[in-house]
Design a protein around this motif. Structure first.
Motif, PDB file in Angstrom:
ATOM      1  N   TRP A 148     -27.847   7.736  33.821  1.00 16.64           N
ATOM      2  CA  TRP A 148     -26.493   7.818  34.341  1.00 16.64           C
ATOM      3  C   TRP A 148     -26.346   9.128  35.117  1.00 16.64           C
ATOM      4  O   TRP A 148     -26.741  10.192  34.629  1.00 16.64           O
ATOM      5  N   GLY A 195     -14.611   7.182  31.222  1.00 12.24           N
ATOM      6  CA  GLY A 195     -14.031   6.383  32.284  1.00 12.24           C
ATOM      7  C   GLY A 195     -14.327   6.892  33.674  1.00 12.24           C
ATOM      8  O   GLY A 195     -14.068   6.187  34.666  1.00 12.24           O
ATOM      9  N   ASP A 196     -14.913   8.104  33.785  1.00 11.23           N
ATOM     10  CA  ASP A 196     -15.300   8.616  35.098  1.00 11.23           C
ATOM     11  C   ASP A 196     -16.417   7.758  35.695  1.00 11.23           C
ATOM     12  O   ASP A 196     -17.224   7.166  34.966  1.00 11.23           O
ATOM     13  N   ALA A 197     -16.479   7.731  37.011  1.00 11.64           N
ATOM     14  CA  ALA A 197     -17.459   6.900  37.709  1.00 11.64           C
ATOM     15  C   ALA A 197     -18.863   7.483  37.588  1.00 11.64           C
ATOM     16  O   ALA A 197     -19.065   8.697  37.740  1.00 11.64           O
ATOM     17  N   ARG A 239     -22.833   0.761  40.036  1.00 15.38           N
ATOM     18  CA  ARG A 239     -21.756   1.679  39.697  1.00 15.38           C
ATOM     19  C   ARG A 239     -21.091   1.227  38.407  1.00 15.38           C
ATOM     20  O   ARG A 239     -20.949   0.039  38.146  1.00 15.38           O
ATOM     21  N   THR A 289     -18.720   3.020  34.694  1.00 19.71           N
ATOM     22  CA  THR A 289     -17.902   4.100  34.154  1.00 19.71           C
ATOM     23  C   THR A 289     -18.564   4.656  32.904  1.00 19.71           C
ATOM     24  O   THR A 289     -19.268   3.944  32.181  1.00 19.71           O
TER      25      THR A 289
END
Length: 250
Positions: free
Chosen positions: A152, A129-131, A113, A115
């Motif tokens: 991703w 910055g989103d996961a 995981r 960002t």
């Protein structure tokens, strides 16, 4: 120098390049020294040095510590196949991204995981910055590693689902299209952008070669309609592979 005339170092490099391609300077032959080039072409040390640097940048020659500069062996480039068609029953994404249709490849994968940085966020249409789930692959054929891939996927789509890990779970290794179908996302288009750049340190370490080795980079994004569901960067050595596309005509 008259307008339109090549600089002296490029003229020297062009003649040496011709000798390499025509076999007058075969692979593993030592390139003429800087002094020999200066004498043969009537140029300065600076011109001779720059000509050698051009050939090295083009991957035609390589320096060997304490020995000199030698003509590199240049194997016939193999193909990395890119196709909109996947054979029935073929689940492995590597079959679409390998170097030779006759060769079965294997791969190693590691997911974690993270960002989204600005570039990945733009490609996935999410906020920086989103996961995301980041998966790094090393693809191998019989003669060693041939391609790297980093993908991703936005966790806002796959988080808390059975397909959150691309290489684990009920659809492990089935590829983006089939995995996303498992969570009711119908992938119906893909965009690819092909470019080239010098290899980064970790890429050269993984794929072999010397610092600055030229790499082909395929930036790929799968979408369900206009919704990006996965984006990836595929990296292959430019001196060993060619990208071959097979696309339907409608």
């Amino acid at each position: 120098m008259p307008v339109g005339e090549q600089p002296a170092y490029l003229r020297v490099a062009e003649d040496l390049r011709r000798q390499i391609r025509e076999g007058a300077l075969p692979p593993h032959t030592r390139l003429p020294s800087q002094a020999d080039i200066r004498a043969a072409y009537g140029v300065s040390d600076t011109v001779a040095l720059e000509a050698r640097r051009v050939l090295m940048a083009e991957g035609l020659v390589e320096g060997r510590s304490g020995s000199g500069t030698y003509v590199r062996e240049r194997p016939e480039p193999r193909r990395v196949h890119r196709s909109a068609h996947r054979p029935a029953g073929e689940c492995s994404p590597f079959r679409q991204e390998q170097a030779d249709e006759r060769v079965r490849g294997v791969w190693e994968a590691r997911s974690e995981r993270g960002t989204a940085g600005p570039t990945v966020a733009r490609r996935l249409a999410v906020e920086a910055g989103d996961a995301v789930m980041c998966t790094r692959y090393v693809y191998r054929v019989a003669d060693g590693p041939m391609m790297l891939s980093t993908s991703w996927e936005p966790l806002r789509l796959t988080g808390r689902t059975p397909v959150v890990l691309p290489e684990e779970g009920p659809l492990a290794g089935r590829g983006v299209v089939e995995r996303m179908a498992g969570i009711d996302l119908v992938v119906d288009n893909v965009e690819e952008e092909v470019g080239a750049r010098p290899g980064q340190v970790d890429e050269v370490e993984a794929l072999g070669g010397r610092p600055g080795r030229l790499m082909i980079v395929i930036s790929r994004t799968f979408r369900a309609g206009s919704l990006p569901v996965e984006t990836a960067d595929l990296v292959v050595p430019a001196d060993r592979y060619r990208i071959a596309y097979h696309l339907p005509v409608r």
